[in-house]
Design a protein around this motif. Structure first.
Motif, PDB file in Angstrom:
ATOM      1  N   PRO A   3      -1.562   8.539  -9.670  1.00 33.49           N
ATOM      2  CA  PRO A   3      -0.789   7.326  -9.367  1.00 33.49           C
ATOM      3  C   PRO A   3       0.570   7.670  -8.735  1.00 33.49           C
ATOM      4  N   GLU A   4       1.193   8.782  -9.220  1.00 34.39           N
ATOM      5  CA  GLU A   4       2.506   9.165  -8.654  1.00 34.39           C
ATOM      6  C   GLU A   4       2.371   9.499  -7.172  1.00 34.39           C
ATOM      7  N   GLU A   5       1.309  10.239  -6.835  1.00 38.06           N
ATOM      8  CA  GLU A   5       1.097  10.611  -5.430  1.00 38.06           C
ATOM      9  C   GLU A   5       0.808   9.365  -4.566  1.00 38.06           C
ATOM     10  N   VAL A   6      -0.001   8.478  -5.140  1.00 37.99           N
ATOM     11  CA  VAL A   6      -0.321   7.238  -4.407  1.00 37.99           C
ATOM     12  C   VAL A   6       0.961   6.454  -4.146  1.00 37.99           C
ATOM     13  N   GLU A   7       1.821   6.396  -5.179  1.00 36.47           N
ATOM     14  CA  GLU A   7       3.068   5.662  -5.024  1.00 36.47           C
ATOM     15  C   GLU A   7       3.950   6.319  -3.962  1.00 36.47           C
ATOM     16  N   LYS A   8       4.067   7.653  -4.052  1.00 34.81           N
ATOM     17  CA  LYS A   8       4.950   8.367  -3.142  1.00 34.81           C
ATOM     18  C   LYS A   8       4.514   8.188  -1.687  1.00 34.81           C
ATOM     19  N   SER A   9       3.194   8.379  -1.451  1.00 35.64           N
ATOM     20  CA  SER A   9       2.738   8.243  -0.056  1.00 35.64           C
ATOM     21  C   SER A   9       2.808   6.789   0.403  1.00 35.64           C
ATOM     22  N   GLY A  10       2.597   5.866  -0.545  1.00 44.11           N
ATOM     23  CA  GLY A  10       2.715   4.427  -0.197  1.00 44.11           C
ATOM     24  C   GLY A  10       4.138   4.082   0.196  1.00 44.11           C
ATOM     25  N   LEU A  11       5.114   4.527  -0.608  1.00 42.21           N
ATOM     26  CA  LEU A  11       6.522   4.222  -0.315  1.00 42.21           C
ATOM     27  C   LEU A  11       6.934   4.808   1.033  1.00 42.21           C
ATOM     28  N   LEU A  23       4.151  -3.271   9.402  1.00 38.03           N
ATOM     29  CA  LEU A  23       4.218  -3.373   7.944  1.00 38.03           C
ATOM     30  C   LEU A  23       2.980  -4.078   7.379  1.00 38.03           C
ATOM     31  N   ARG A  24       2.469  -5.069   8.146  1.00 38.84           N
ATOM     32  CA  ARG A  24       1.255  -5.755   7.687  1.00 38.84           C
ATOM     33  C   ARG A  24       0.081  -4.770   7.604  1.00 38.84           C
ATOM     34  N   THR A  25      -0.037  -3.884   8.579  1.00 43.04           N
ATOM     35  CA  THR A  25      -1.095  -2.861   8.553  1.00 43.04           C
ATOM     36  C   THR A  25      -0.908  -1.928   7.350  1.00 43.04           C
ATOM     37  N   VAL A  26       0.363  -1.523   7.159  1.00 43.51           N
ATOM     38  CA  VAL A  26       0.672  -0.642   6.029  1.00 43.51           C
ATOM     39  C   VAL A  26       0.305  -1.325   4.708  1.00 43.51           C
ATOM     40  N   GLU A  27       0.547  -2.629   4.628  1.00 35.18           N
ATOM     41  CA  GLU A  27       0.267  -3.370   3.399  1.00 35.18           C
ATOM     42  C   GLU A  27      -1.225  -3.279   3.044  1.00 35.18           C
ATOM     43  N   THR A  28      -2.080  -3.470   4.082  1.00 34.93           N
ATOM     44  CA  THR A  28      -3.524  -3.359   3.856  1.00 34.93           C
ATOM     45  C   THR A  28      -3.887  -1.930   3.402  1.00 34.93           C
ATOM     46  N   ASP A  29      -3.266  -0.961   4.088  1.00 33.45           N
ATOM     47  CA  ASP A  29      -3.538   0.442   3.744  1.00 33.45           C
ATOM     48  C   ASP A  29      -3.158   0.760   2.301  1.00 33.45           C
ATOM     49  N   VAL A  30      -2.037   0.154   1.848  1.00 29.94           N
ATOM     50  CA  VAL A  30      -1.460   0.542   0.564  1.00 29.94           C
ATOM     51  C   VAL A  30      -2.026  -0.270  -0.603  1.00 29.94           C
ATOM     52  N   LEU A  31      -2.283  -1.577  -0.372  1.00 26.95           N
ATOM     53  CA  LEU A  31      -2.721  -2.436  -1.478  1.00 26.95           C
ATOM     54  C   LEU A  31      -4.145  -2.973  -1.310  1.00 26.95           C
ATOM     55  N   GLY A  32      -4.721  -2.789  -0.108  1.00 25.80           N
ATOM     56  CA  GLY A  32      -6.017  -3.396   0.191  1.00 25.80           C
ATOM     57  C   GLY A  32      -7.183  -2.796  -0.625  1.00 25.80           C
ATOM     58  N   LYS A  33      -8.379  -3.391  -0.375  1.00 25.44           N
ATOM     59  CA  LYS A  33      -9.588  -2.990  -1.126  1.00 25.44           C
ATOM     60  C   LYS A  33      -9.920  -1.523  -0.950  1.00 25.44           C
ATOM     61  N   ARG A  34      -9.617  -0.984   0.274  1.00 22.52           N
ATOM     62  CA  ARG A  34      -9.989   0.413   0.539  1.00 22.52           C
ATOM     63  C   ARG A  34      -8.811   1.363   0.370  1.00 22.52           C
ATOM     64  N   SER A  35      -7.758   0.864  -0.290  1.00 22.68           N
ATOM     65  CA  SER A  35      -6.583   1.708  -0.470  1.00 22.68           C
ATOM     66  C   SER A  35      -6.815   2.749  -1.572  1.00 22.68           C
ATOM     67  N   ALA A  36      -5.930   3.750  -1.564  1.00 27.74           N
ATOM     68  CA  ALA A  36      -5.976   4.781  -2.600  1.00 27.74           C
ATOM     69  C   ALA A  36      -5.775   4.155  -3.978  1.00 27.74           C
TER      70      ALA A  36
END
Ligand code: 2NL
Length: 341
Positions: A3-11, A23-36
Motif C-alpha cells: 500500500p505504501e508503494e501504491v500511495e507513493k507512486s500514486g502521489l 489529471l483525469r487520466t491519472v485519476e483512472t490510473d490511480v483509483l480506477g478498476k484496473r489500478s494498483a
C-alpha cells in the motif's frame, strides 16, 4: 506492491499531471478498476482473516489520501487553467486608440454664426426666407420697377417658371426683409443671412453663389446716427478692437441717403498698404435709410416709422479676417485649406 508503494507512486503521478485533462487520466490510473489500488483490494480475499482487517484499513486509508491529493491537485490545475484563459481573453482597456477624427463647420458657416451672435447680442432676431424668389420681393418692392436701370446692377439668374423673368434666384437677401415687413408690424430688428446668386464668372473675388448678411431696423425716430453706431459696434465686435468703420456717400435704389461702409485695413491697421491701395480702409458693404417707397410697397407708414438697412458679404468678411486671397478656395473642396479653420 505494498500500500505504501501504491500511495507513493500514486502521489507522484498526481504531482506530475500539469493539466486538468492529464489529471483525469491519472485519476483512472490511480483509483480506477484496473489500478494498483484495486489490485491490492482483490488480494485481500486471499489473506488470512486476522490480517485482512488491518490490511483493508491500510488500503482504504491510501484511497482516502490519494482522493484528497487528487482533489487538491485538481483545484490547483483548474485555477491555473482559468488564469491562463482569462489572460488570453483579456481586453486591454488601457490601449490608446486616439480620438475619432471629426469634421467641423465650413469657415463661411462659422463666420455666419459669429456674425449672427454679434447681432443677436444687440437684440436682433435672425430671419430666413426662400432662395427662389418672385420678381416683386427681389426687385419691385425694393423700389426697382421693371426696366428700372438699377436692375442692371445685378446679373440675375432666372428660373423657368410662370411668366418669363417672374421667378428668380435671389440676388441678395433683401427679399427676406420684405417678407418680414409684409408679415409683421414694426418695431423690427432683424438680420437675414444666407445664400445669394448672381450670373458672374468666377474669379478671385466673385462666385455665382455667395453669402450675404443684411440687417434691417424699423422703429420710431431711427436716425442715420443709429445706423453708423450699429455698423461701428458690429465692426469692432467681429474684427476686434482697433478696427473701426467709416461711411462714404453711395447709391442704392432701396435706401436714401445711401452709403458704403469701410473698415480699417486689417493688414496694415490703417497705415496704408498694397491691399488697401494705401488708403488704410477696405470696403465691406452698403447701407442707408430705408427709402419711403420701400415702406409704401410693404404697407408701412413712412411718416410714422423710420429705418435703416445694411448688407455685406459673409465670404468677404471671412476672407478679410483670415487673410484669404481667393474666394474660390471656399468651394475647391481642398481639405488642406478647409482644415486650417
Ligand atoms: C451691399 C449693399 C445693402 C440694403 C442692402 C435693404 C433692404 C431693405 C430695404 C432697404 Cl428690405 N435696404 N438692404 C440696403 C443698403 C445696402 O447692401 O453692398 N451688399 C453687399
Amino acid at each position: 506492491m505494498t500500500p505504501e508503494e501504491v500511495e507513493k507512486s500514486g502521489l507522484l503521478a498526481i504531482e506530475l499531471a500539469v493539466t486538468p485533462d492529464e489529471l483525469r487520466t491519472v485519476e483512472t490510473d490511480v483509483l480506477g478498476k484496473r489500478s494498483a489500488l484495486s489490485g491490492l483490494n482483490q488480494q485481500l480475499g486471499r489473506m488470512p482473516a486476522e490480517e485482512r482487517k488491518d490490511a483493508g484499513r491500510a488500503i482504504n486509508a491510501v484511497r482516502v489520501r490519494l482522493t484528497a491529493a487528487l482533489a487538491d491537485r485538481r483545484e490547483v490545475l483548474e485555477a491555473d487553467d482559468r488564469r491562463r484563459r482569462l489572460e488570453a481573453d483579456r481586453l486591454d482597456l488601457t490601449e490608446v486608440v486616439g480620438a475619432v477624427p471629426r469634421g467641423h463647420l465650413h469657415l463661411v458657416d462659422q463666420a455666419r454664426r459669429q456674425l449672427e451672435d454679434v447681432f443677436v447680442g444687440m437684440g436682433y432676431s435672425v430671419a430666413e426666407g426662400p432662395e427662389i424668389e418672385t420678381d416683386w420681393h427681389n426687385f419691385e418692392a425694393l423700389n426697382m420697377p421693371p426696366a428700372h436701370p438699377a436692375r442692371g446692377m445685378w446679373d440675375t439668374l432666372y428660373v423657368k417658371l410662370g411668366e418669363p423673368e417672374s421667378t428668380l434666384l435671389r440676388t441678395h437677401t433683401s427679399p427676406v426683409q420684405i417678407r418680414v415687413m409684409t408679415s409683421q408690424p414694426p418695431p423690427i430688428y432683424i438680420v437675414a443671412p444666407g445664400r445669394a446668386y448672381r450670373r458672374d464668372t468666377p474669379d478671385a473675388r466673385h462666385l455665382p453663389v455667395f453669402h450675404q448678411i443684411e440687417g434691417l431696423v424699423v422703429d420710431r425716430g431711427i436716425t442715420f446716427g443709429d445706423m453708423a453706431g450699429t455698423i461701428e459696434a458690429f465692426t469692432t465686435a467681429y474684427f476686434g478692437p482697433g478696427i473701426t468703420s467709416r461711411l462714404r456717400p453711395s447709391y442704392f435704389p432701396f435706401t436714401e441717403p445711401s452709403a458704403e461702409f469701410e473698415v480699417t485695413c486689417i493688414f496694415c491697421e490703417g497705415k496704408g498698404c498694397r491691399v488697401c491701395s494705401q488708403s488704410g480702409w477696405i470696403e465691406l458693404g452698403g447701407c442707408g435709410m430705408v427709402d419711403p417707397n420701400v415702406f409704401e410697397a410693404v404697407g408701412i407708414d413712412p411718416e410714422e416709422w423710420q429705418g435703416f438697412a445694411f448688407g455685406f458679404g459673409i465670404d468677404r468678411c471671412a476672407m478679410l479676417r483670415h487673410d484669404i486671397d481667393d474666394i474660390r478656395h471656399f468651394i475647391s473642396n481642398d481639405i488642406r485649406f478647409l482644415e486650417q479653420f
